[in-house]
Design a protein around this motif. Structure first.
Motif, PDB file in Angstrom:
ATOM      1  N   ASP A  14      -7.525  10.664  51.403  1.00  0.00           N
ATOM      2  CA  ASP A  14      -8.288  11.904  51.287  1.00  0.00           C
ATOM      3  C   ASP A  14      -9.163  11.809  50.040  1.00  0.00           C
ATOM      4  N   PHE A  15     -10.260  11.067  50.164  1.00  0.00           N
ATOM      5  CA  PHE A  15     -11.088  10.777  48.999  1.00  0.00           C
ATOM      6  C   PHE A  15     -11.783  12.010  48.444  1.00  0.00           C
ATOM      7  N   ASP A  16     -12.069  12.986  49.276  1.00  0.00           N
ATOM      8  CA  ASP A  16     -12.703  14.210  48.774  1.00  0.00           C
ATOM      9  C   ASP A  16     -11.803  14.895  47.748  1.00  0.00           C
ATOM     10  N   THR A  17     -10.518  14.969  48.063  1.00  0.00           N
ATOM     11  CA  THR A  17      -9.571  15.596  47.137  1.00  0.00           C
ATOM     12  C   THR A  17      -9.358  14.735  45.895  1.00  0.00           C
ATOM     13  N   ILE A  18      -9.234  13.438  46.099  1.00  0.00           N
ATOM     14  CA  ILE A  18      -9.035  12.527  44.967  1.00  0.00           C
ATOM     15  C   ILE A  18     -10.205  12.642  43.994  1.00  0.00           C
ATOM     16  N   LYS A  19     -11.412  12.616  44.530  1.00  0.00           N
ATOM     17  CA  LYS A  19     -12.614  12.718  43.702  1.00  0.00           C
ATOM     18  C   LYS A  19     -12.653  14.048  42.953  1.00  0.00           C
ATOM     19  N   LYS A  20     -12.202  15.109  43.591  1.00  0.00           N
ATOM     20  CA  LYS A  20     -12.263  16.448  43.017  1.00  0.00           C
ATOM     21  C   LYS A  20     -11.308  16.616  41.842  1.00  0.00           C
ATOM     22  N   PHE A  21     -10.117  15.966  41.924  1.00  0.00           N
ATOM     23  CA  PHE A  21      -9.069  16.275  40.954  1.00  0.00           C
ATOM     24  C   PHE A  21      -8.677  15.146  40.006  1.00  0.00           C
ATOM     25  N   GLU A  22      -8.985  13.882  40.327  1.00  0.00           N
ATOM     26  CA  GLU A  22      -8.410  12.789  39.530  1.00  0.00           C
ATOM     27  C   GLU A  22      -8.864  12.811  38.072  1.00  0.00           C
ATOM     28  N   SER A  23     -10.045  13.315  37.816  1.00  0.00           N
ATOM     29  CA  SER A  23     -10.540  13.314  36.439  1.00  0.00           C
ATOM     30  C   SER A  23     -10.122  14.550  35.654  1.00  0.00           C
ATOM     31  N   LYS A  24      -9.439  15.488  36.311  1.00  0.00           N
ATOM     32  CA  LYS A  24      -9.082  16.742  35.642  1.00  0.00           C
ATOM     33  C   LYS A  24      -7.751  16.673  34.903  1.00  0.00           C
ATOM     34  N   ILE A  25      -7.014  15.590  35.109  1.00  0.00           N
ATOM     35  CA  ILE A  25      -5.739  15.425  34.414  1.00  0.00           C
ATOM     36  C   ILE A  25      -5.671  14.038  33.798  1.00  0.00           C
ATOM     37  N   LYS A  26      -4.772  13.880  32.834  1.00  0.00           N
ATOM     38  CA  LYS A  26      -4.624  12.598  32.156  1.00  0.00           C
ATOM     39  C   LYS A  26      -3.490  11.759  32.728  1.00  0.00           C
ATOM     40  N   ILE A  27      -2.606  12.375  33.497  1.00  0.00           N
ATOM     41  CA  ILE A  27      -1.489  11.632  34.079  1.00  0.00           C
ATOM     42  C   ILE A  27      -2.012  10.710  35.182  1.00  0.00           C
ATOM     43  N   PRO A  28      -1.623   9.438  35.182  1.00  0.00           N
ATOM     44  CA  PRO A  28      -2.089   8.516  36.222  1.00  0.00           C
ATOM     45  C   PRO A  28      -1.638   8.957  37.617  1.00  0.00           C
ATOM     46  N   LEU A  29      -2.488   8.689  38.601  1.00  0.00           N
ATOM     47  CA  LEU A  29      -2.197   9.055  39.978  1.00  0.00           C
ATOM     48  C   LEU A  29      -1.885   7.827  40.829  1.00  0.00           C
ATOM     49  N   ILE A  30      -0.850   7.959  41.648  1.00  0.00           N
ATOM     50  CA  ILE A  30      -0.609   7.059  42.769  1.00  0.00           C
ATOM     51  C   ILE A  30      -1.082   7.812  43.999  1.00  0.00           C
ATOM     52  N   ILE A  31      -2.034   7.267  44.750  1.00  0.00           N
ATOM     53  CA  ILE A  31      -2.529   7.990  45.909  1.00  0.00           C
ATOM     54  C   ILE A  31      -1.867   7.455  47.177  1.00  0.00           C
ATOM     55  N   ALA A  32      -1.538   8.384  48.083  1.00  0.00           N
ATOM     56  CA  ALA A  32      -0.816   8.022  49.304  1.00  0.00           C
ATOM     57  C   ALA A  32      -1.308   8.895  50.446  1.00  0.00           C
ATOM     58  N   GLY A  33      -1.092   8.396  51.654  1.00  0.00           N
ATOM     59  CA  GLY A  33      -1.452   9.146  52.841  1.00  0.00           C
ATOM     60  C   GLY A  33      -2.771   8.679  53.425  1.00  0.00           C
ATOM     61  N   GLY A  34      -2.707   7.775  54.431  1.00  0.00           N
ATOM     62  CA  GLY A  34      -3.914   7.406  55.149  1.00  0.00           C
ATOM     63  C   GLY A  34      -4.348   5.962  55.083  1.00  0.00           C
ATOM     64  N   ALA A  35      -3.754   5.145  54.208  1.00  0.00           N
ATOM     65  CA  ALA A  35      -4.203   3.753  54.089  1.00  0.00           C
ATOM     66  C   ALA A  35      -3.900   2.972  55.360  1.00  0.00           C
ATOM     67  N   GLY A  36      -4.907   2.241  55.851  1.00  0.00           N
ATOM     68  CA  GLY A  36      -4.707   1.428  57.043  1.00  0.00           C
ATOM     69  C   GLY A  36      -5.201   0.008  56.894  1.00  0.00           C
ATOM     70  N   ASN A  37      -5.966  -0.286  55.834  1.00  0.00           N
ATOM     71  CA  ASN A  37      -6.447  -1.640  55.606  1.00  0.00           C
ATOM     72  C   ASN A  37      -6.843  -1.797  54.137  1.00  0.00           C
ATOM     73  N   GLU A  38      -7.225  -3.031  53.780  1.00  0.00           N
ATOM     74  CA  GLU A  38      -7.488  -3.304  52.368  1.00  0.00           C
ATOM     75  C   GLU A  38      -8.720  -2.571  51.844  1.00  0.00           C
ATOM     76  N   SER A  39      -9.656  -2.217  52.711  1.00  0.00           N
ATOM     77  CA  SER A  39     -10.840  -1.493  52.230  1.00  0.00           C
ATOM     78  C   SER A  39     -10.458  -0.111  51.703  1.00  0.00           C
ATOM     79  N   HIS A  40      -9.415   0.496  52.288  1.00  0.00           N
ATOM     80  CA  HIS A  40      -8.937   1.781  51.780  1.00  0.00           C
ATOM     81  C   HIS A  40      -8.334   1.606  50.391  1.00  0.00           C
ATOM     82  N   PHE A  41      -7.582   0.511  50.190  1.00  0.00           N
ATOM     83  CA  PHE A  41      -7.066   0.211  48.855  1.00  0.00           C
ATOM     84  C   PHE A  41      -8.218   0.072  47.860  1.00  0.00           C
ATOM     85  N   MET A  42      -9.217  -0.710  48.250  1.00  0.00           N
ATOM     86  CA  MET A  42     -10.335  -0.990  47.360  1.00  0.00           C
ATOM     87  C   MET A  42     -11.060   0.295  46.965  1.00  0.00           C
ATOM     88  N   ASP A  43     -11.299   1.160  47.940  1.00  0.00           N
ATOM     89  CA  ASP A  43     -11.986   2.423  47.658  1.00  0.00           C
ATOM     90  C   ASP A  43     -11.156   3.319  46.746  1.00  0.00           C
TER      91      ASP A  43
END
Length: 259
Positions: A186-215
């Motif tokens: 869910d890149f829209d949500t990740i983009k919206k919130f990842e810079s608003k906190i200092k705690i590192p994020l592990i993102i999950a939900g939806g990965a199906g290939n290496e391009s999703h990892f890369m993005d």
């Protein structure tokens, strides 16, 4: 700069490992099936960490789950974060004593923050992963606990700041709507919130290939990408994904994934 990570998540329920799609669970196999099909000793070089989540809906037993962690530790020589159903200091201690390097907390983050603070004081924030299950509804980001069954009264942004004040080590951010789809995070949500906190994020939900990892790894505050998709990454899927990421210049630990 800290290395980024690839994490494989295992969903456990009632003695079996499950495939999850939008939090609907489908039985796949027990630990013997897992070892036969994945041979974690062989693919460990493709991974940086395992997350094992106890999603048992009824009569959730930390004792039985801890035995599963013990069995996994015998075959896996990478860090394991385990959680699901932790309700006391003793539950956490049992998982650590069974071989977990970190614990994953979800429901008690909301219902028992004093216990969370006590766990952080005893084990250190680096050992505590806060798991958030969320979904979007009319541009409102709803947060759920109790295996996705109960919506809480804080939206995602408020909850992220709340967890920051608790001083957890990392946040495992999981999209219920993207869960198990293989169509990408869910890149829209990740983009919206990842810079608003200092705690590192592990993102999950939806990965199906290496391009999703890369993005996903392109985001500065994303420390790791996770997948629980047992089928998309079976066989040589994970080694190939890691090789492509390293070749692209991604900041992953570089070792021989063919070992």
């Amino acid at each position: 700069m800290l290395r980024k990570r690839i994490i494989f998540a295992l969903i456990y329920s009632d003695g079996f490992f499950m495939q999850s799609r939008n939090f609907r669970l489908q039985k796949v196999g027990d630990i013997n099936w897992l070892e036969k099909n994945y041979k974690f000793q062989n693919i460990a070089f493709s991974l940086d960490e395992l997350v094992v989540l106890n999603a048992t809906r009824n009569n959730k037993s930390i004792t039985y789950f801890a035995k599963t962690i013990e069995n996994l530790v015998n075959d896996v020589f990478i860090p394991i974060a385990a959680g699901g159903g932790i309700r006391s200091m003793e539950d956490a201690e049992l998982l650590f004593n069974s071989g977990a390097d970190k614990i994953v907390l979800n429901t008690i983050l909301h219902t028992d923050p004093e216990l969370v603070r006590a766990l952080i004081k005893r084990y250190g924030s680096q050992s505590i992963v806060a798991s958030i299950d969320y979904k979007k509804s009319d541009e409102i980001y709803e947060v759920y606990i109790n295996d996705g069954a109960t919506k809480i009264n804080l939206d995602l942004e408020d909850y992220l700041h709340y967890l920051e004040k608790l001083e957890v080590g990392e946040i495992y951010l999981n999209s219920i709507e993207k869960d198990g789809t293989g169509f990408g995070y869910d890149f829209d949500t990740i983009k919206k919130f990842e810079s608003k906190i200092k705690i590192p994020l592990i993102i999950a939900g939806g990965a199906g290939n290496e391009s999703h990892f890369m993005d996903g790894l392109k985001y500065k505050n994303v420390s790791a990408v996770a997948t629980a998709n047992l089928f998309n990454f079976i066989g040589d899927g994970l080694p190939k994904a890691r090789v492509k990421l390293i070749e692209s210049g991604e900041n992953l630990a570089n070792w021989n994934v063919d070992n």
